[in-house]
Design a protein around this motif. Sequence first.
Motif: not given
Length: 691
Positions: A273, A296-297, A687, A270
């Motif tokens: 990430d 997620e963020s 992920d 990612s």
Amino acid sequence: MQTPAHAALGDLLSYASAEPMPPGTLVRVPLGKREVLGVVWNEPVSLVGAEPDMALKPVGAALDALAPLGEAWRDLVAFAARYYQRSIGEIALAALPPQLRDLSTTQLARRLKRKTTAGPVAETAESANLIALSAEQTAALARIEAEAGTFLLVGSTGSGKTEVYLRCVADLLARDPEAQALVMVPEINLTPQLEARFKARFGEEAVVSLHSGMTNPQRLASWLAAHSGAARIVLGTRMAVFASIPGLKLIVVDEEHDPSYKQQEGARYSARDLAVWRGQREKAKVILGSATPSLESWHQSRPAEGEDPGGRYVRLAMPSRIGAGELPAVRLVDMNLQPPKTVISGALLDAIGQRIARGEQSMIFLNRRGYAPVLACGDCGWKSECPHCSAYRVFHKIDRTLRCHHCGFTERVPRACPACGNPDIAPVGRGTERLEEHLAELFSAVKHPDGSAVRIARIDADSTKKQGALESQLAAVHAGEVDVLVGTQMIAKGHDFRRITLVAAVNPDGALFSSDFRAPERLFSLLMQSAGRAGRDAAYLAAQGAKAEMWIQTHHAQHPLFMALRKHDYASFAQQQLDERRAAGMPPFAFQALLRADAREQSVAQGFLNVAADQAEALPGSDLVTRYPAVPLAIQRVANVERAQMLIESPSRAALQRLLASWQPLLHELRRTPEGKGVIRWLVDVDPHSI
């Protein structure tokens, strides 16, 4: 050096050199019968007094005209290799421009003689100082200036996020003559317009691009400019996260929620990430920008509350649009109340017609290209299945082909049903090509005041294959030469269409009940991004006496997702989704990986995964990691290869990583046993974005 992911050569190989070479030096070394490019990874070790069987092959040549790759870059590569379960060489060499592998030391020295020194960056006539900032932009810039770490900039479409990026870069470069900035976008087709804005602001010399649409010489030139510090600003897609940028002090990840930041082949990293990790390692500020952040963020930027210490990111809000009208009113059309087989409701047709009469533009969004998803025979039930995949071939009317969008297998449309000979085979379902044709028929009788016909254009992966096609089609839209624009998600994000006052999604229901738990999040994001294309010019709206609208045709008008969308309320949608995920123990409250296996037979692929799961039982910490039974992928067969997967999940990221690392050697060994004999390939996806 670059070797196949599962060549079992290990991460590092040893060679002899008469001269000491600092870590990060690029070298040519023998590997078997080939000479390949490699990177000196560690400090050299003296072999004086070593056993005779320690004789090593010598390094061929060092590309010492090039400054060594820095420690921070090597740390990034090593972390990515470790976290995503790949070899260091695979990550490192894939991150370097392909042409470096073929250049001799002389050729490289010649390339480096060209200008590689960073000059002062002066903002050009289109200066930042000429653009008045909103109170929200000013507040966001002040916090980014005053604080360190990672920032989540939540700005509605049209709120001026790009101007914040430009100001942050300008402030940094003015303050530090050695500093460099990395600005990332999710897709190639969004790079040129951002590149134009940055070059207009900072000058041609200061900015380089890095993406897969460039030629190898272009990529090498951009990479060398970034590595030498000559380029102060690097713009790129996900591959740019691995660029060598020694003066890196700022990273911007625009549209941070976009799935395109996740690599889907090879090393499945990612880029978003890794950008956050790289910023922490190099003490560079990171700005993640989006109107609809990834959950997620959003979770990582939550404020502290009670015993919850809050997230690691600083959340900055810019909810107001600048120079644009209000966010479009969302109109839901209940398709259960429409006549059967209705494609576009009468109310929506009327609304589009009113726009055409006033000289405004409309955008119709359908995330399915081609003419029809399938061609079928009404007599015997034959359908246009792909012989190599468990999927249908899509009917493309323009070139009369049946094309598989998974393996690429293409055939001419048969004159009659291949099974029963019935000549009356018909398209079933609807893609953008057919929707374009349907709209042309519906508006064939409508004329502009000058007598000209309604102009309908289509933008999707098929209509933009030729070099320059996308640019020319977008230019036609901007010039007002298109009345109705039809397209896939390519048109839904990033584009600044000034005359579009109506956006419609005609068939978005599929994602509401998908087996992929991330599908609602992606749909909400896509619809909000699409809505953001409407009413971007307040002055134009006022002059037209128009209001921007977003129309959604659905069979589930009361669905909570659409209820939140009507209010443009991302926060309540995100909260509802996070509550569901917390209750179900799903990301971001758990951590996942997929173990995939491909074989000619599904039983072989699943058998390999099940044996692997049994072997994992004996590994330390396996009790902290859940391994679900092996299942076929949603599209089980592609190009005559059967695909299976096993989901691995844990509430602890560290526990999952430990298990995967200790599992790797067992998987390599298993491949060489009878259970692994028929396996074509296996891979680990950490992920994963789609399950």
